[in-house]
Design a protein around this motif. Structure first.
Motif: not given
Length: 318
Positions: A304-318
């Motif tokens: 309700d009051t806080q959040n973490t940073p985003y963790t980001e990755q990539t993905i490719t759909i062929l």
């Protein structure tokens, strides 16, 4: 013969000039508007406009603009009314609730008056509408939330036809309250206050002049110290960064964080950096149907009051 023709032409010309001269000049006359009076508030959408007749006006042009003529979003009415034997002129129409200006001018064959302008508002009575069967939907804090002691914002969805809301907060609950710590009437669907660490229930109802809803009740716990989510990181389990697949249905999963109440996922199409999906879930995984392309996906934990940073990755759909 030539003299006769000239004489006839002169007579016709004189007669025509007399006809032109005989049309009275009304350009200096003033239209007196009767109703709606200036700055009046109407409680009915059926509106009748009326004004006093001026002598020698054959027609009247009436216009209505929303909200006014200087900054018109829309000219909702523009019409010319013909002759009438009435001592005043009138016109009726239906207008939805809003701010308006209306104006009238007089016309004859050769002249016209200036417009006379007044403002009014259509505001149907909300108190006539029964809201007792409606429900106030709370937004935050969510039910059974744990919140760090301090400033807390309570908010809920605005209810159509409500004029105010009553909010109450009880310690520890309304079934056996030790104390009603807050009891207030407000006109907006938001209330901010400070609470000490304890268990509470809060409830809110909507009210108008003739009716009110039942209370909507939620529980919350206020604690002295909550783990700071901003110092934590969501660990992605699968798929691995840079994952490529020909499957369009892909399960994304990550490790849960104890103090989180939900997780926010944002998927971006890297071909144009547009947001492909943004969604929140309370679980630690989500299955997404992709289309061919390269994407980045990011997840963060929230309460309700806080959040973490985003963790980001990539993905490719062929």
């Amino acid at each position: 013969m030539k003299k006769l023709i000239i004489l006839i032409f002169a007579v016709v010309l004189i007669y025509s000039c007399e006809e032109i001269i005989s049309v009275p000049d009304i350009s200096e006359d003033f239209i007196v508007l009767i109703a709606p009076a200036d700055d009046t508030v109407l409680e009915d959408t059926n509106v009748t406009f009326s004004w006093e007749e001026i002598e020698f006006a054959d027609q009247y042009q009436i216009q209505v603009a929303q909200p006014n003529f200087a900054n018109a979003n829309q000219v909702v009415l523009d019409t010319i009314l013909g002759d009438s034997v009435q001592s005043f002129r009138s016109f009726s129409t239906v207008l939805p609730p809003n701010m308006y200006q209306w104006r009238v001018r007089g016309l004859n064959d050769n002249f016209q008056t200036d417009y006379t302008t007044q403002s009014f508002k259509v505001d149907t009575l909300q108190s006539d509408i029964d809201i007792s069967d409606q429900v106030v939907t709370t937004i935050a804090p969510v039910n059974n939330a744990e919140i760090t002691a301090g400033t807390i914002s309570f908010n809920w969805e605005a209810l159509t036809n409500a004029t105010m809301y009553q909010l109450q907060i009880a310690y520890p609950d309304f079934q056996a309250p030790i104390q009603i710590v807050r009891d207030t009437l407000i006109t907006t669907p938001l209330y901010t206050t400070t609470l000490e660490s304890n268990d509470y229930q809060w409830r809110v109802k909507a009210i108008n002049m003739s009716s009110e809803t039942a209370y909507t009740t939620q529980s919350l716990s206020v604690i002295d110290d909550m783990m700071d989510l901003s110092d934590q990181t969501v660990e992605i389990i699968a798929p691995e960064d840079g994952f490529e697949t020909s499957e369009t249905m892909v399960n994304l999963s990550w490790q849960g964080i104890e103090e989180a109440t939900l997780y926010r996922i944002i998927i971006t199409d890297l071909s144009d950096n547009s947001v492909f999906l943004e969604q929140t879930v309370t679980t630690t995984d989500i299955t997404i149907e992709f289309v061919s392309g390269m994407y980045s996906w990011a997840v963060r934990a929230e309460n309700d009051t806080q959040n973490t940073p985003y963790t980001e990755q990539t993905i490719t759909i062929l």
